[in-house]
Design a protein around this motif. Sequence first.
Motif, PDB file in Angstrom:
ATOM      1  N   LEU A  27       0.823  -1.200   0.000  1.00  0.00           N
ATOM      2  CA  LEU A  27       0.000   0.000   0.000  1.00  0.00           C
ATOM      3  C   LEU A  27       0.859   1.252   0.000  1.00  0.00           C
ATOM      4  N   LEU A  28       0.322   2.301  -0.617  1.00  0.00           N
ATOM      5  CA  LEU A  28       0.967   3.602  -0.605  1.00  0.00           C
ATOM      6  C   LEU A  28      -0.099   4.618  -0.228  1.00  0.00           C
ATOM      7  N   VAL A  29       0.151   5.398   0.798  1.00  0.00           N
ATOM      8  CA  VAL A  29      -0.781   6.445   1.205  1.00  0.00           C
ATOM      9  C   VAL A  29      -0.163   7.802   0.882  1.00  0.00           C
ATOM     10  N   CYS A  30      -0.964   8.661   0.255  1.00  0.00           N
ATOM     11  CA  CYS A  30      -0.516  10.004  -0.106  1.00  0.00           C
ATOM     12  C   CYS A  30      -0.758  10.933   1.079  1.00  0.00           C
ATOM     13  N   VAL A  31       0.311  11.533   1.563  1.00  0.00           N
ATOM     14  CA  VAL A  31       0.255  12.376   2.760  1.00  0.00           C
ATOM     15  C   VAL A  31       0.469  13.827   2.363  1.00  0.00           C
ATOM     16  N   SER A  32      -0.314  14.700   2.973  1.00  0.00           N
ATOM     17  CA  SER A  32      -0.206  16.134   2.721  1.00  0.00           C
ATOM     18  C   SER A  32      -0.313  16.878   4.051  1.00  0.00           C
ATOM     19  N   PRO A  33      -0.207  18.205   4.018  1.00  0.00           N
ATOM     20  CA  PRO A  33      -0.371  18.972   5.259  1.00  0.00           C
ATOM     21  C   PRO A  33      -1.815  19.026   5.747  1.00  0.00           C
ATOM     22  N   SER A  34      -2.757  18.538   4.966  1.00  0.00           N
ATOM     23  CA  SER A  34      -4.169  18.597   5.346  1.00  0.00           C
ATOM     24  C   SER A  34      -4.399  17.933   6.698  1.00  0.00           C
ATOM     25  N   PRO A  35      -5.264  18.510   7.518  1.00  0.00           N
ATOM     26  CA  PRO A  35      -5.590  17.879   8.800  1.00  0.00           C
ATOM     27  C   PRO A  35      -6.210  16.493   8.611  1.00  0.00           C
ATOM     28  N   HIS A  36      -6.772  16.226   7.441  1.00  0.00           N
ATOM     29  CA  HIS A  36      -7.390  14.934   7.160  1.00  0.00           C
ATOM     30  C   HIS A  36      -6.366  13.806   6.965  1.00  0.00           C
TER      31      HIS A  36
END
Length: 176
Positions: A27-36
């Motif tokens: 699995l690959l999860v896309c991470v961003s600065p979003s609180p979500h």
Amino acid sequence: HKVNIAQMAVGRASRGGEKTWPTSEKLLVCVSPSPHSAKLIRSTKRMAVSLQAEWIAVSVETTDASRLSGPARERLLDHLHMAEQLGAETVSLSGSDAADEIIRYARSRNVTKIIVGKTDEPRWKSLLFGSFLDELLRRSGEIDVYVIRGIGEPSKADSKPPSETTWDWVPYAWGT
């Protein structure tokens, strides 16, 4: 019957090297600065456990992302740190097109599932300008893409109590 890395590389090269070779789930999860992103990371962890899969948390720094404010950059680093504590491998990529970088990296690592967060972006904006999610879906090919609705800190619009909600007259003025 186990396949070693050298056999996988030879087989992959003979098929053009573009498709993944699913030996097990990754699995690959896309991470961003979003609180979500925090919820997204926890959901991916649960999915990885249930599938007995390895997982990678990836962020992409584009020219827009390099201009992240201090708090946004700090939040992104916190999310990557949280993913690492939960057992993910963490990777930061850079490039001009986030969707392209994610797909290229996912194929190089034999990822079978990509997990992204659903945005609150208005539909008209993605229709006019396109979106990261649309591009990711279009380019994903044989890689499954899971879109998860994140629940994190409330947005500015959600933080107003109902009694303080104001009526937006601008669309009606334009319509008239």
